[in-house]
Design an enzyme around this catalytic site. Structure first.
Site, PDB file in Angstrom:
ATOM      1  N   GLU A 157      -3.930 -17.817 -23.575  1.00  0.00           N
ATOM      2  CA  GLU A 157      -2.376 -17.690 -22.995  1.00  0.00           C
ATOM      3  C   GLU A 157      -1.799 -19.044 -22.978  1.00  0.00           C
ATOM      4  OE1 GLU A 157      -2.843 -16.536 -18.617  1.00  0.00           O
ATOM      5  OE2 GLU A 157      -4.912 -17.484 -18.778  1.00  0.00           O
ATOM      6  N   HIS A 205       0.898  -1.201   0.134  1.00  0.00           N
ATOM      7  CA  HIS A 205      -0.099  -0.047  -0.012  1.00  0.00           C
ATOM      8  C   HIS A 205       0.720   1.184   0.076  1.00  0.00           C
ATOM      9  CE1 HIS A 205      -3.407  -2.877   1.519  1.00  0.00           C
ATOM     10  NE2 HIS A 205      -3.815  -2.194   0.643  1.00  0.00           N
ATOM     11  N   ASP A 241       1.999 -15.239 -20.282  1.00  0.00           N
ATOM     12  CA  ASP A 241       2.172 -16.850 -20.234  1.00  0.00           C
ATOM     13  C   ASP A 241       2.088 -17.388 -21.775  1.00  0.00           C
ATOM     14  OD1 ASP A 241       2.171 -17.862 -17.901  1.00  0.00           O
ATOM     15  OD2 ASP A 241      -0.088 -17.975 -17.570  1.00  0.00           O
TER      16      ASP A 241
END
Length: 553
Positions: free
Chosen positions: A443, A200, A467
């Protein structure tokens, strides 16, 4: 005396160039001494009061952050409040106090570091590694309260002031609550020896447009640099300490150029994306959590082309319920309004997993029980997610995307389960949108090669070039040694993309790209040339790519 122009290099985390004097963050002591106590019940009461006080403080921080960072970033402090209610965390502290009869400060510190190491050990899972900073933050907060109430310390975190000079804050890792309290008029940049690109803190730094370089290493970011003038480059990760005049001049010119480029890019804000010849391209953003939505909107994205729903599972201690998922999907859709939101169904497996799935160890998890295979093998798990998605669809413009498809049978089975869920919802009187697009990720080479058979079954394709490149070239993308062999512009990869686009258009459906290739300017021209209709990229790339696409024929 340091030599002139000492150069360090870390991980670029928030783009931009910053100048200023290095100021190490000063904190209250963070290593409480272990003390045996005669009255553990009294320590339990001290801990409980401090915990309640911390929850109250976080509520105040949430309100302060709303104006500064927006609701979707401020929500981290609500998450911290929930972490302080987490049974595993809270009960571990209570157990340590009771069983070992130790002081509350020591128990909080010990358990906090234990959880931190658990998160950090999740190699390959950037999201969960990013949560290490959160558990450190809540533990430090409780201990500061305990130590202030007992008179052990008199102040909380402070940073040194160098008069009129801007400050570059340096530390091991900034906690979210520390980052949000930085004064952007005073602090020009951030340096950390550790950290994570999914934390964060990094998200806040980007929102505040504050350059940041992380993961410099404890052996590189040394206390002897305190007060020294520095230049940091948040794009490359270079840090120059006591820079010579030539370096200062070079980076001053770069900053001037960057400022001019940012001003130019702002001309593209609020506009749709077209090539020079007037061909439209949908320019969407990738997102992984509610905390990303403010970044997506601030970046002027036309929609979300990939919302990674697996992060909901990765941050949970158990399988998230239908209601928990519905709540998140609904909020995302409401925040995006009429803009398209494509949510990828669960893509757990390979480099992303959670213990409660109890997946069997695999020699090659990237090609193992993951994504759509896992969902089809666990229809109850799949149906829970689909029910939540369908119910949430009434709140916005939803698309559902199936990952890791390699056969027609997988799509047909998925559609059958989706239809079954729709029938169950209708029978139960629950509504859902009739205008949901269903797509698949291309992919695997198999999906590309049979894209003519898959296209009639769906509404869109989204090509996952990460991928697709990995499987086509037989190069493990988690193996850094293979980077020289991974070429997204390899003719085999490009032919598969071209084949996919042609077969999709022949069937009347659109094609997007959501892999890293879509974010790189030197790849975008080729993708547009191949006929891709949509690009989904990191939010910070939106305006830059819109400007780039406007120059393409």
């Amino acid at each position: 005396m340091l030599k002139e122009n000492t150069v360090l290099r870390g991980t670029p985390a928030s783009q931009g160039i910053a100048f200023g004097r290095i100021s190490f963050l000063k904190r209250a002591p963070s290593c409480p001494v272990k003390k045996l106590v005669d009255n553990p019940e009294a320590e339990l009461e001290r801990f409980e009061k401090a915990r309640i006080h911390a929850i109250s403080q976080l509520g105040t921080l949430y309100e302060v952050s709303l104006e500064k960072l927006g609701e979707q970033n401020a929500v981290v402090f609500q998450i911290h409040q929930m972490m302080l209610e987490d049974p595993d965390y809270v009960n571990s502290i209570r157990k340590l106090i009771k069983e070992e009869k130790v002081n509350a400060e020591y128990a909080v510190d010990t358990v906090g570091h234990r959880f931190e190491q658990q998160f950090k050990s999740m190699v390959g899972n950037d999201y969960m590694q990013g949560r290490a900073a959160d558990v450190v933050d809540i533990s430090r907060r409780i201990n500061e309260i305990l130590m202030m109430h007992s008179g052990q310390i008199k102040h909380r975190t402070i940073a040194l002031d160098y008069g009129d000079d801007p400050v570059i804050v340096a530390t091991d890792d900034l906690a979210p609550s520390e980052t949000v309290q930085l004064d952007p008029h005073k602090v020009s940049g951030i340096l950390t020896s550790g950290g994570s690109n999914r934390s964060h803190t990094v998200i806040f730094a980007r929102t505040l447009a504050m350059p940041a370089v992380i993961c410099l290493g404890e052996d590189k970011l040394l206390k002897k640099y305190e007060g020294h003038y520095a230049v940091i480059d948040g794009r490359t990760g270079f840090v120059f300490i006591d820079p010579d005049q030539a370096t200062v001049h070079e980076y001053s010119e770069r900053k001037h150029t960057d400022d001019a480029q940012r001003a130019h890019l702002e001309l593209f804000r609020g506009k749709h994306t077209f090539t020079r010849g007037g061909h439209p391209i949908k320019l969407y953003a990738n997102a992984g959590s509610l905390a990303d939505i403010e970044l997506v909107k601030a970046a002027d994205s036309e929609g979300i082309g990939l919302f990674r729903s697996e992060y909901i599972y990765l941050q949970s201690q158990d399988f998230p319920t239908e209601e928990e998922q519905y709540d998140i999907y609904s909020k995302v859709l409401k925040e995006m309004g009429e803009r398209k939101v494509i949510i990828r169904t669960l893509d757990i497996g390979a480099d992303k997993t959670a213990d409660y799935f109890m997946l069997k160890p695999e020699n090659n998890p990237a090609m193992g029980m993951r994504a759509i295979r896992l969902c089809l093998n666990n229809p109850k798990l799949f149906k829970t997610q689909l029910r939540a998605l369908l119910r949430a669809s009434v709140h916005g413009n939803l698309g559902i995307m199936l990952p890791m498809i390699s056969s027609v049978d997988e799509v047909k089975k998925s559609r059958a389960i989706l239809d079954e869920v729709k029938q169950e919802l209708t029978a139960g009187g629950q509504s859902y949108s009739d205008n949901i697009e269903l797509g698949i990720m291309v992919e695997t080479p198999a999906a590309a090669l049979i894209s003519d058979e898959l296209a009639p079954l769906v509404d869109f394709f989204s090509i996952g070039t990460n991928d697709l490149t990995q499987f086509t070239l037989a190069c493990d993308r988690q193996n850094a040694d293979l980077n020289p062999f991974v070429n997204p512009l390899h003719h085999a990869v490009l032919r598969l993309i071209e084949m996919t686009v042609k077969n999709a258009h022949a069937a009347g459906i659109w094609v997007g790209v959501c892999g890293e290739m879509a974010s790189e300017e030197h790849f975008v021209a080729k993708l547009v040339q191949l006929g891709v209709d949509e690009l989904s990229v990191v939010p910070s790339s939106i305006l830059r790519l819109r400007a780039k696409i406007s120059t393409l024929g």
